[in-house]
Design a protein around this motif. Structure first.
Motif, PDB file in Angstrom:
ATOM      1  N   ILE A 186       0.851  -1.190   0.000  1.00  0.00           N
ATOM      2  CA  ILE A 186       0.000   0.000   0.000  1.00  0.00           C
ATOM      3  C   ILE A 186       0.882   1.233   0.000  1.00  0.00           C
ATOM      4  CG2 ILE A 186      -1.775   1.271   1.277  1.00  0.00           C
ATOM      5  CD1 ILE A 186      -2.632  -1.408   2.466  1.00  0.00           C
ATOM      6  N   LYS A 187       0.702   2.074  -0.968  1.00  0.00           N
ATOM      7  CA  LYS A 187       1.522   3.278  -1.069  1.00  0.00           C
ATOM      8  C   LYS A 187       1.115   4.275   0.012  1.00  0.00           C
ATOM      9  CE  LYS A 187       2.339   2.919  -6.020  1.00  0.00           C
ATOM     10  NZ  LYS A 187       2.191   3.578  -7.335  1.00  0.00           N
ATOM     11  N   PRO A 188       2.079   4.877   0.689  1.00  0.00           N
ATOM     12  CA  PRO A 188       1.747   5.845   1.726  1.00  0.00           C
ATOM     13  C   PRO A 188       1.151   7.111   1.132  1.00  0.00           C
ATOM     14  CG  PRO A 188       4.108   5.852   1.292  1.00  0.00           C
ATOM     15  CD  PRO A 188       3.525   4.729   0.499  1.00  0.00           C
ATOM     16  N   GLN A 189       0.395   7.807   1.958  1.00  0.00           N
ATOM     17  CA  GLN A 189      -0.170   9.083   1.519  1.00  0.00           C
ATOM     18  C   GLN A 189       0.938  10.100   1.317  1.00  0.00           C
ATOM     19  OE1 GLN A 189      -3.145   9.894   0.715  1.00  0.00           O
ATOM     20  NE2 GLN A 189      -4.596   8.562   1.736  1.00  0.00           N
ATOM     21  N   THR A 190       0.833  10.875   0.257  1.00  0.00           N
ATOM     22  CA  THR A 190       1.755  11.987   0.028  1.00  0.00           C
ATOM     23  C   THR A 190       0.934  13.257  -0.068  1.00  0.00           C
ATOM     24  OG1 THR A 190       1.609  11.821  -2.375  1.00  0.00           O
ATOM     25  CG2 THR A 190       3.297  10.480  -1.283  1.00  0.00           C
ATOM     26  N   ASN A 191       1.622  14.403  -0.019  1.00  0.00           N
ATOM     27  CA  ASN A 191       0.901  15.668  -0.157  1.00  0.00           C
ATOM     28  C   ASN A 191       0.124  15.722  -1.462  1.00  0.00           C
ATOM     29  OD1 ASN A 191       1.793  16.636   2.280  1.00  0.00           O
ATOM     30  ND2 ASN A 191       2.345  18.627   1.459  1.00  0.00           N
ATOM     31  N   LYS A 192       0.699  15.097  -2.502  1.00  0.00           N
ATOM     32  CA  LYS A 192       0.041  15.135  -3.806  1.00  0.00           C
ATOM     33  C   LYS A 192      -1.309  14.434  -3.765  1.00  0.00           C
ATOM     34  CE  LYS A 192       1.059  14.450  -8.700  1.00  0.00           C
ATOM     35  NZ  LYS A 192       2.044  13.984  -9.698  1.00  0.00           N
ATOM     36  N   THR A 193      -1.373  13.293  -3.064  1.00  0.00           N
ATOM     37  CA  THR A 193      -2.648  12.583  -2.974  1.00  0.00           C
ATOM     38  C   THR A 193      -3.578  13.243  -1.957  1.00  0.00           C
ATOM     39  OG1 THR A 193      -1.668  11.055  -1.372  1.00  0.00           O
ATOM     40  CG2 THR A 193      -1.663  10.364  -3.656  1.00  0.00           C
ATOM     41  N   LEU A 194      -3.025  13.798  -0.897  1.00  0.00           N
ATOM     42  CA  LEU A 194      -3.852  14.479   0.102  1.00  0.00           C
ATOM     43  C   LEU A 194      -4.520  15.714  -0.475  1.00  0.00           C
ATOM     44  CD1 LEU A 194      -1.744  14.406   3.400  1.00  0.00           C
ATOM     45  CD2 LEU A 194      -3.870  13.206   2.960  1.00  0.00           C
ATOM     46  N   ASN A 195      -3.799  16.426  -1.323  1.00  0.00           N
ATOM     47  CA  ASN A 195      -4.297  17.706  -1.850  1.00  0.00           C
ATOM     48  C   ASN A 195      -5.666  17.600  -2.495  1.00  0.00           C
ATOM     49  OD1 ASN A 195      -2.086  19.122  -0.988  1.00  0.00           O
ATOM     50  ND2 ASN A 195      -1.007  19.040  -2.942  1.00  0.00           N
ATOM     51  N   HIS A 196      -5.972  16.444  -3.087  1.00  0.00           N
ATOM     52  CA  HIS A 196      -7.226  16.292  -3.823  1.00  0.00           C
ATOM     53  C   HIS A 196      -8.293  15.543  -3.029  1.00  0.00           C
ATOM     54  CE1 HIS A 196      -5.173  17.949  -7.270  1.00  0.00           C
ATOM     55  NE2 HIS A 196      -4.207  17.057  -7.132  1.00  0.00           N
ATOM     56  N   LYS A 197      -7.989  15.239  -1.774  1.00  0.00           N
ATOM     57  CA  LYS A 197      -8.996  14.611  -0.922  1.00  0.00           C
ATOM     58  C   LYS A 197      -9.773  15.675  -0.155  1.00  0.00           C
ATOM     59  CE  LYS A 197      -8.230  10.909   1.487  1.00  0.00           C
ATOM     60  NZ  LYS A 197      -7.662   9.916   2.420  1.00  0.00           N
ATOM     61  N   LYS A 198     -11.019  15.355   0.151  1.00  0.00           N
ATOM     62  CA  LYS A 198     -11.794  16.262   0.997  1.00  0.00           C
ATOM     63  C   LYS A 198     -11.152  16.307   2.372  1.00  0.00           C
ATOM     64  CE  LYS A 198     -16.315  15.426  -1.141  1.00  0.00           C
ATOM     65  NZ  LYS A 198     -17.702  14.959  -0.888  1.00  0.00           N
ATOM     66  N   ILE A 199     -11.067  17.500   2.933  1.00  0.00           N
ATOM     67  CA  ILE A 199     -10.432  17.622   4.247  1.00  0.00           C
ATOM     68  C   ILE A 199     -11.234  16.874   5.309  1.00  0.00           C
ATOM     69  CG2 ILE A 199     -11.563  19.793   4.914  1.00  0.00           C
ATOM     70  CD1 ILE A 199      -8.720  20.581   6.040  1.00  0.00           C
ATOM     71  N   SER A 200     -12.528  16.723   5.075  1.00  0.00           N
ATOM     72  CA  SER A 200     -13.383  15.995   6.032  1.00  0.00           C
ATOM     73  C   SER A 200     -13.101  14.488   6.026  1.00  0.00           C
ATOM     74  CB  SER A 200     -14.856  16.233   5.690  1.00  0.00           C
ATOM     75  OG  SER A 200     -15.149  15.798   4.379  1.00  0.00           O
ATOM     76  N   GLU A 201     -12.428  13.987   4.993  1.00  0.00           N
ATOM     77  CA  GLU A 201     -12.176  12.555   4.869  1.00  0.00           C
ATOM     78  C   GLU A 201     -10.771  12.171   5.339  1.00  0.00           C
ATOM     79  OE1 GLU A 201     -12.803  11.870   0.739  1.00  0.00           O
ATOM     80  OE2 GLU A 201     -14.995  11.894   0.882  1.00  0.00           O
ATOM     81  N   ILE A 202     -10.000  13.147   5.793  1.00  0.00           N
ATOM     82  CA  ILE A 202      -8.600  12.904   6.147  1.00  0.00           C
ATOM     83  C   ILE A 202      -8.459  12.693   7.650  1.00  0.00           C
ATOM     84  CG2 ILE A 202      -6.294  13.959   6.214  1.00  0.00           C
ATOM     85  CD1 ILE A 202      -7.043  15.366   3.591  1.00  0.00           C
ATOM     86  N   GLU A 203      -7.738  11.654   8.030  1.00  0.00           N
ATOM     87  CA  GLU A 203      -7.423  11.395   9.429  1.00  0.00           C
ATOM     88  C   GLU A 203      -6.152  12.158   9.798  1.00  0.00           C
ATOM     89  OE1 GLU A 203      -9.248   9.669  11.502  1.00  0.00           O
ATOM     90  OE2 GLU A 203     -10.698   8.986  10.015  1.00  0.00           O
ATOM     91  N   ILE A 204      -6.053  12.563  11.052  1.00  0.00           N
ATOM     92  CA  ILE A 204      -4.886  13.332  11.484  1.00  0.00           C
ATOM     93  C   ILE A 204      -3.591  12.533  11.314  1.00  0.00           C
ATOM     94  CG2 ILE A 204      -4.999  12.637  13.921  1.00  0.00           C
ATOM     95  CD1 ILE A 204      -4.227  15.583  14.589  1.00  0.00           C
ATOM     96  N   SER A 205      -3.682  11.205  11.357  1.00  0.00           N
ATOM     97  CA  SER A 205      -2.489  10.367  11.185  1.00  0.00           C
ATOM     98  C   SER A 205      -1.928  10.442   9.767  1.00  0.00           C
ATOM     99  CB  SER A 205      -2.819   8.908  11.525  1.00  0.00           C
ATOM    100  OG  SER A 205      -3.877   8.432  10.705  1.00  0.00           O
ATOM    101  N   GLU A 206      -2.737  10.898   8.810  1.00  0.00           N
ATOM    102  CA  GLU A 206      -2.286  11.019   7.426  1.00  0.00           C
ATOM    103  C   GLU A 206      -1.560  12.333   7.168  1.00  0.00           C
ATOM    104  OE1 GLU A 206      -5.310   9.682   4.388  1.00  0.00           O
ATOM    105  OE2 GLU A 206      -6.642   9.892   6.119  1.00  0.00           O
TER     106      GLU A 206
END
Length: 260
Positions: A120-140
């Motif tokens: 499983i590829k780790p989250q990067t800023n590039k992938t985080l940037n396009h996710k809804k902020i409401s769907e992101i866990e603080i651990s990411e």
């Protein structure tokens, strides 16, 4: 000693000592390494207690102190000067612990790389940037973004509360992406030179029922950044007015007492 060597050394130790290492240890050590990097890899540097606790997500001072003491005991941090209390900074130096052993982790990684299990590829800023902020866990969230992320989440909650009270459509707030929501706040702190205290004042002001105009106007971080100077000006004026009222009331009280 490079940042790569420090983090590699830490994760070697962490892998070999799962009974000792908790996520808070990793967060504090990596934050210390990041701070040292920002300061140009100084040999000794101050690590401010309150800001550090907020950045790594530790809410209890005793937990923070115990975590730091563990890192000192394990040889990853050298304590140069101990802080007098939780409002002052410890002066520390980063170390490469002699206890870390890279053989166990290297072997595990080699075995894993030979297996047929999908990685499983780790989250990067590039992938985080396009996710809804409401769907992101603080651990990411990357450590460097933690402070801004926490302000962003707090502000989002305030805006959603204000919008629901005024029957304002909130779909754009609910669908806000990580980068679009946090970047204006980052620019406020880094480019506009607005302090964290001022940002907290603004968020608290938007909670205040008396700031009715801004409560229905500020529906995004972009709009907030454009109007931040005006809002801060109103906050300062409000503080001066309140001080004046207190002074007047005290003066009136003293005059009435003189007639008694």
């Amino acid at each position: 000693m490079t940042g790569y060597e420090l983090t590699r050394n830490w994760f070697d130790f962490s892998f070999a000592n799962p009974d000792k290492v908790k996520p808070r240890h990793t967060a504090l050590y990596l934050f210390s390494a990041d701070l040292c990097n920002r300061l140009g890899w100084k040999r000794k540097f101050g690590i401010p207690t309150v800001s550090t606790m907020e950045a790594v997500g530790i809410g209890n001072y005793n937990t923070y102190k115990n975590t730091l003491n563990d890192l000192i005991e394990w040889g990853f941090i050298e304590l140069i000067t101990k802080s007098k209390n939780q409002h002052s900074a410890n002066v520390i130096a980063l170390c490469k612990s002699a206890e870390a052993n890279n053989k166990a982790l290297d072997k595990a990684i080699m075995n894993h790389s030979r297996s047929s299990v999908d990685i499983i590829k780790p989250q990067t800023n590039k992938t985080l940037n396009h996710k809804k902020i409401s769907e992101i866990e603080i651990s990411e969230v990357p450590i460097v973004d933690l402070v801004i992320y926490k302000y962003g989440i707090e502000l989002r909650k305030v805006i959603l509360d204000n919008a629901s009270q005024k029957n304002i459509p909130i779909k754009k707030v609910e669908d806000a992406k990580y980068k679009n929501w946090l970047e204006p706040l980052r620019f406020m702190l880094q480019k506009d030179k607005i302090s964290e205290k001022h940002l907290k004042d603004i968020i608290n002001y938007l909670r205040n029922p008396s700031s009715e105009f801004w409560r229905k106007t500020i529906l995004s971080t972009t709009v907030l950044r454009k109007n931040s100077s005006q809002i801060l000006s109103e906050i300062n004026s409000s503080k001066k007015t309140n001080v004046g009222k207190i002074t007047t009331n005290d003066s009136l009280t003293s005059r009435l007492e003189s007639y008694e």
